[in-house]
Scaffold this motif. Structure first.
Motif, PDB file in Angstrom:
ATOM      1  N   ALA A  28       0.824  -1.208   0.000  1.00 34.47           N
ATOM      2  CA  ALA A  28       0.000   0.000   0.000  1.00 34.47           C
ATOM      3  C   ALA A  28       0.862   1.264   0.000  1.00 34.47           C
ATOM      4  CB  ALA A  28      -0.920   0.002   1.215  1.00 34.47           C
ATOM      5  N   ARG A  31       2.355   1.641  -3.488  1.00 37.36           N
ATOM      6  CA  ARG A  31       1.340   2.162  -4.411  1.00 37.36           C
ATOM      7  C   ARG A  31       1.015   3.613  -4.088  1.00 37.36           C
ATOM      8  NH1 ARG A  31       0.079   2.069  -9.345  1.00 37.36           N
ATOM      9  NH2 ARG A  31      -2.047   2.657  -9.724  1.00 37.36           N
ATOM     10  N   THR A  51      -5.047   4.312   0.367  1.00 38.23           N
ATOM     11  CA  THR A  51      -4.363   3.017   0.287  1.00 38.23           C
ATOM     12  C   THR A  51      -3.923   2.543   1.662  1.00 38.23           C
ATOM     13  OG1 THR A  51      -2.246   4.065  -0.212  1.00 38.23           O
ATOM     14  CG2 THR A  51      -3.577   3.332  -2.081  1.00 38.23           C
TER      15      THR A  51
END
Length: 83
Positions: A28, A31, A51
């Motif tokens: 996460a 990203r 995220t």
């Protein structure tokens, strides 16, 4: 044989749960950092927050399900002993 392979994908204890949550958090944040580069400003920050927030929700769900599994096993053991 498929049953043996399927058991590999079952979270059995809290340590395994925390390892999976850690892996989710790494993905996460990776990203999220790409979102910060792709969408500079508040948009990227909000996506980064989304995220990482998803990891908190998933982690809580994983830990709650482990607790529920444990309680269910204890109830089944009590019922089996009562008979």
């Amino acid at each position: 044989m498929l049953r043996k392979i399927g058991r590999l994908f079952v979270i059995k204890n809290r340590f395994e749960a925390f390892v999976i949550i850690y892996a989710l958090a790494l993905g996460a944040t990776s990203r999220g950092s790409s979102y910060l580069q792709e969408y500079p400003g508040i948009g990227g920050q909000l996506l980064f927050l989304a995220t990482t927030g998803a990891v908190f929700l998933a982690g809580a769900a994983i830990l709650d399900s482990l607790k529920a599994k444990k309680e269910l096993a204890e109830l089944r053991a009590e019922l089996a002993n009562a008979k």
